[in-house]
Design a protein around this motif. Sequence first.
Motif, PDB file in Angstrom:
ATOM      1  N   GLU A 367       0.844  -1.200   0.000  1.00  0.00           N
ATOM      2  CA  GLU A 367       0.000   0.000   0.000  1.00  0.00           C
ATOM      3  C   GLU A 367       0.875   1.244   0.000  1.00  0.00           C
ATOM      4  O   GLU A 367       1.855   1.337   0.745  1.00  0.00           O
ATOM      5  CB  GLU A 367      -0.916   0.001   1.230  1.00  0.00           C
ATOM      6  CG  GLU A 367      -1.869   1.187   1.289  1.00  0.00           C
ATOM      7  CD  GLU A 367      -2.904   1.078   2.407  1.00  0.00           C
ATOM      8  OE1 GLU A 367      -3.714   2.019   2.552  1.00  0.00           O
ATOM      9  OE2 GLU A 367      -2.906   0.067   3.134  1.00  0.00           O
ATOM     10  N   VAL A 368       0.508   2.194  -0.848  1.00  0.00           N
ATOM     11  CA  VAL A 368       1.112   3.528  -0.850  1.00  0.00           C
ATOM     12  C   VAL A 368       0.150   4.466  -0.134  1.00  0.00           C
ATOM     13  O   VAL A 368      -1.058   4.417  -0.379  1.00  0.00           O
ATOM     14  CB  VAL A 368       1.364   4.021  -2.284  1.00  0.00           C
ATOM     15  CG1 VAL A 368       1.894   5.455  -2.280  1.00  0.00           C
ATOM     16  CG2 VAL A 368       2.340   3.090  -3.006  1.00  0.00           C
ATOM     17  N   HIS A 369       0.662   5.308   0.750  1.00  0.00           N
ATOM     18  CA  HIS A 369      -0.223   6.165   1.541  1.00  0.00           C
ATOM     19  C   HIS A 369       0.483   7.469   1.864  1.00  0.00           C
ATOM     20  O   HIS A 369       1.698   7.486   2.082  1.00  0.00           O
ATOM     21  CB  HIS A 369      -0.602   5.456   2.844  1.00  0.00           C
ATOM     22  CG  HIS A 369      -1.921   5.896   3.408  1.00  0.00           C
ATOM     23  ND1 HIS A 369      -2.083   7.085   4.087  1.00  0.00           N
ATOM     24  CD2 HIS A 369      -3.146   5.308   3.393  1.00  0.00           C
ATOM     25  CE1 HIS A 369      -3.346   7.195   4.467  1.00  0.00           C
ATOM     26  NE2 HIS A 369      -4.015   6.137   4.058  1.00  0.00           N
ATOM     27  N   TRP A 516      10.537  -2.474  -1.115  1.00  0.00           N
ATOM     28  CA  TRP A 516      10.298  -1.030  -1.176  1.00  0.00           C
ATOM     29  C   TRP A 516      11.615  -0.278  -1.030  1.00  0.00           C
ATOM     30  O   TRP A 516      11.856   0.722  -1.720  1.00  0.00           O
ATOM     31  CB  TRP A 516       9.334  -0.597  -0.074  1.00  0.00           C
ATOM     32  CG  TRP A 516       7.875  -0.749  -0.375  1.00  0.00           C
ATOM     33  CD1 TRP A 516       6.944  -1.402   0.377  1.00  0.00           C
ATOM     34  CD2 TRP A 516       7.150  -0.209  -1.492  1.00  0.00           C
ATOM     35  NE1 TRP A 516       5.699  -1.309  -0.206  1.00  0.00           N
ATOM     36  CE2 TRP A 516       5.804  -0.578  -1.353  1.00  0.00           C
ATOM     37  CE3 TRP A 516       7.520   0.552  -2.611  1.00  0.00           C
ATOM     38  CZ2 TRP A 516       4.808  -0.216  -2.265  1.00  0.00           C
ATOM     39  CZ3 TRP A 516       6.540   0.913  -3.529  1.00  0.00           C
ATOM     40  CH2 TRP A 516       5.206   0.529  -3.352  1.00  0.00           C
ATOM     41  N   GLU A 517      12.477  -0.734  -0.132  1.00  0.00           N
ATOM     42  CA  GLU A 517      13.739  -0.041   0.101  1.00  0.00           C
ATOM     43  C   GLU A 517      14.609  -0.040  -1.161  1.00  0.00           C
ATOM     44  O   GLU A 517      15.225   0.973  -1.493  1.00  0.00           O
ATOM     45  CB  GLU A 517      14.477  -0.681   1.275  1.00  0.00           C
ATOM     46  CG  GLU A 517      13.787  -0.439   2.611  1.00  0.00           C
ATOM     47  CD  GLU A 517      14.492  -1.116   3.773  1.00  0.00           C
ATOM     48  OE1 GLU A 517      15.567  -1.717   3.552  1.00  0.00           O
ATOM     49  OE2 GLU A 517      13.969  -1.049   4.901  1.00  0.00           O
ATOM     50  N   ARG A 518      14.652  -1.165  -1.861  1.00  0.00           N
ATOM     51  CA  ARG A 518      15.450  -1.221  -3.090  1.00  0.00           C
ATOM     52  C   ARG A 518      14.905  -0.260  -4.146  1.00  0.00           C
ATOM     53  O   ARG A 518      15.669   0.386  -4.869  1.00  0.00           O
ATOM     54  CB  ARG A 518      15.474  -2.658  -3.632  1.00  0.00           C
ATOM     55  CG  ARG A 518      16.382  -3.595  -2.846  1.00  0.00           C
ATOM     56  CD  ARG A 518      16.668  -4.876  -3.621  1.00  0.00           C
ATOM     57  NE  ARG A 518      15.482  -5.698  -3.792  1.00  0.00           N
ATOM     58  CZ  ARG A 518      15.069  -6.605  -2.915  1.00  0.00           C
ATOM     59  NH1 ARG A 518      15.750  -6.798  -1.797  1.00  0.00           N
ATOM     60  NH2 ARG A 518      13.981  -7.324  -3.149  1.00  0.00           N
ATOM     61  N   PRO A 546       1.515 -11.437   3.729  1.00  0.00           N
ATOM     62  CA  PRO A 546       2.561 -10.444   4.006  1.00  0.00           C
ATOM     63  C   PRO A 546       2.201  -9.092   3.426  1.00  0.00           C
ATOM     64  O   PRO A 546       1.578  -9.012   2.362  1.00  0.00           O
ATOM     65  CB  PRO A 546       3.805 -11.034   3.331  1.00  0.00           C
ATOM     66  CG  PRO A 546       3.297 -12.016   2.339  1.00  0.00           C
ATOM     67  CD  PRO A 546       2.011 -12.547   2.886  1.00  0.00           C
ATOM     68  N   GLN A 547       2.608  -8.026   4.134  1.00  0.00           N
ATOM     69  CA  GLN A 547       2.295  -6.674   3.663  1.00  0.00           C
ATOM     70  C   GLN A 547       3.446  -5.741   3.963  1.00  0.00           C
ATOM     71  O   GLN A 547       4.255  -5.989   4.857  1.00  0.00           O
ATOM     72  CB  GLN A 547       1.011  -6.146   4.320  1.00  0.00           C
ATOM     73  CG  GLN A 547       1.061  -5.975   5.836  1.00  0.00           C
ATOM     74  CD  GLN A 547       1.752  -4.719   6.333  1.00  0.00           C
ATOM     75  OE1 GLN A 547       1.794  -3.724   5.610  1.00  0.00           O
ATOM     76  NE2 GLN A 547       2.299  -4.746   7.539  1.00  0.00           N
ATOM     77  N   ALA A 548       3.510  -4.651   3.209  1.00  0.00           N
ATOM     78  CA  ALA A 548       4.483  -3.579   3.453  1.00  0.00           C
ATOM     79  C   ALA A 548       3.954  -2.304   2.814  1.00  0.00           C
ATOM     80  O   ALA A 548       3.231  -2.353   1.814  1.00  0.00           O
ATOM     81  CB  ALA A 548       5.855  -3.928   2.884  1.00  0.00           C
ATOM     82  N   MET A 549       4.341  -1.165   3.398  1.00  0.00           N
ATOM     83  CA  MET A 549       3.802   0.119   2.969  1.00  0.00           C
ATOM     84  C   MET A 549       4.906   1.110   2.608  1.00  0.00           C
ATOM     85  O   MET A 549       6.014   1.062   3.136  1.00  0.00           O
ATOM     86  CB  MET A 549       2.943   0.743   4.077  1.00  0.00           C
ATOM     87  CG  MET A 549       1.651   0.003   4.369  1.00  0.00           C
ATOM     88  SD  MET A 549       0.652   0.902   5.576  1.00  0.00           S
ATOM     89  CE  MET A 549       0.173   2.346   4.618  1.00  0.00           C
ATOM     90  N   LEU A 550       4.543   2.035   1.724  1.00  0.00           N
ATOM     91  CA  LEU A 550       5.392   3.173   1.361  1.00  0.00           C
ATOM     92  C   LEU A 550       4.655   4.450   1.718  1.00  0.00           C
ATOM     93  O   LEU A 550       3.487   4.623   1.339  1.00  0.00           O
ATOM     94  CB  LEU A 550       5.696   3.157  -0.142  1.00  0.00           C
ATOM     95  CG  LEU A 550       6.548   4.318  -0.660  1.00  0.00           C
ATOM     96  CD1 LEU A 550       8.001   4.149  -0.210  1.00  0.00           C
ATOM     97  CD2 LEU A 550       6.472   4.402  -2.193  1.00  0.00           C
TER      98      LEU A 550
END
Length: 591
Positions: A367-369, A516-518, A546-550
């Motif tokens: 998700e981008v927020h 996301w970091e890369r 699994p999830q991760a956000m920017l």
Amino acid sequence: MALTLEQLNAATQAEAAVLLGGLYEHSPWIARAALAHRPFRSMAQLKHTMARIVSEAGPERQLALIRAHPELAGKAMVSNALTAESTHEQGKAGLTDCTPEEFAKIQRLNADYNARFGFPFILAVRGPRGTGLVRKEIIDTFERRLDNHPEFERAECLRNIHRIVEMRLHDKFGVQPQLGNLVWDWQEKLAQHSDPGFAERGQLTVTYLTEAHRACAQRISHWMRECGFDEVGSDAVANVVGRYRAAQPDAKSLMTGSHYDTVRNGGKYDGRLGIFTAMACVRELARQGRRLPFHFEVVGFAEEEGQRYKATFLGSGALTGHFDTRWLEQKDTDGVTLREAMQHAGLCIDDIPKLRRNPADYLGFVEVHIEQGPVLNEIDLPLGIVTSINGGVRFLCEVIGMASHAGTTPMNRRRDAASAVAELALFIEKRATRDGDSVGTIGIWTVPNGSTNVVPGRCQFTLDLRAPTDPQRDALVNDVLAELQAICERRGLHHTHEETMRAAAAPSHPDWQQRWERAVDALGVPIYRMPSGAGHDAMKLHEVMPQAMLFVRGQNAGISHNPLESTTSDDMQLAVEAFQLFLNNLAAELQ
């Protein structure tokens, strides 16, 4: 001929200083210092390098930089003494065409501002889209910022200077944030829809299944089709779902998205930014005729805010199998049940269980927020990597003492319930700060039947305690409740506390966070890791995959749930580019 980074990196120090001339008003030392950090990998790296040099320059040089700028519609403009860059910017904003009344008001504001702060008011008048603010926006911002604390206002001037420089750089390099502008325009158009009672006042409010909410769903669906999605539809809870199919039919899916409902009198970017950045990626994939080795599913979640009904995360919860049928009997302020609203909207309630996704079919959720906070704005970074979505616990509490005469009860004999809560509030500030990233809030504070001349005998209040991990959250909760007990015992009071909500923390999956970091690193943007204090749809999907956000930087000190919520088309461009890199890297991993 537009300048290129290759030219800048290859030029001599003297030549490069000339190429970057005119960026910071009468302050060439900043660009000269930045050139020592060549070669630059990207425009984003160049911008951040110059911002960091200003940040590290110290208060005296920062004030000199601010004072090197002209007043808006001030003496320098009248006497044609502005730099070419300032002349262009003030003209683009229409400040050269002020009415006599507007001009007189700006002169008064200039005088008041200088008297209060000792430096000129700085505003990036070309605005977040780069096309220029209207004069009313400029005057309203001028008036609002007069109330700021001097130290905050000094920092706000510097942030606006960096934004001015960003657009001047783009002029030199011939850069147009085309995808960021597209995302910006979608959000502006979607914000035309607002609920009755708010639309008439120019306020944005879109609550679940109102006419404005349904219009938003239709617009998003229409734009998804224009972008080239293979499948676009609305499901049984009014989520808008677009799928861009993989090259192979049996491939797994990557899910992304965010919510399109809003709080009352809210902002344009909370939630919606996460839908539109993904749509911009699909648009480019379709234009290239390119397929990914995974299905790309973009969801506009119908409800996250819990505004019309207290059924928070209704949209994403339905996809994880957590739609609570008891919600159907909740009533809004007009007495309309959720069941009735869904039936009126033509939704099939019996189909809701079918919305549950099988986690085995999915790679994960991203998700981008917009950040909804001041951190990225303060450190001059456009993007942040979310490490965890804070877990939280809420309580409804009451302290009971003895109401007594405010004039005749000595201070050392009072059983003041409100003072006990005040003492607790100060403890929460210190205790949460000790962790660095925990937060605690007493949001509602009521003295029932209070009177000016009566020592408060009762005080009702709420507690909202959050932290990035459940153990850290629980330690905070235990310490606060223990302190509440100790305060009451020392003051001869009683207390009660009732837990009303408990949400688990949602740490980003390490592999997905690193993806996301890369992507962010490839843009030349420094990696900055941070927790999310606010809840997001990613919290629900975290329960099954699994999830991760920017995070994307917000303007106006990162304020959110407020009409001043804003970001720039340039930062949105970077968010889209980061997402594109994310997709490309994931595709390379899977092939």
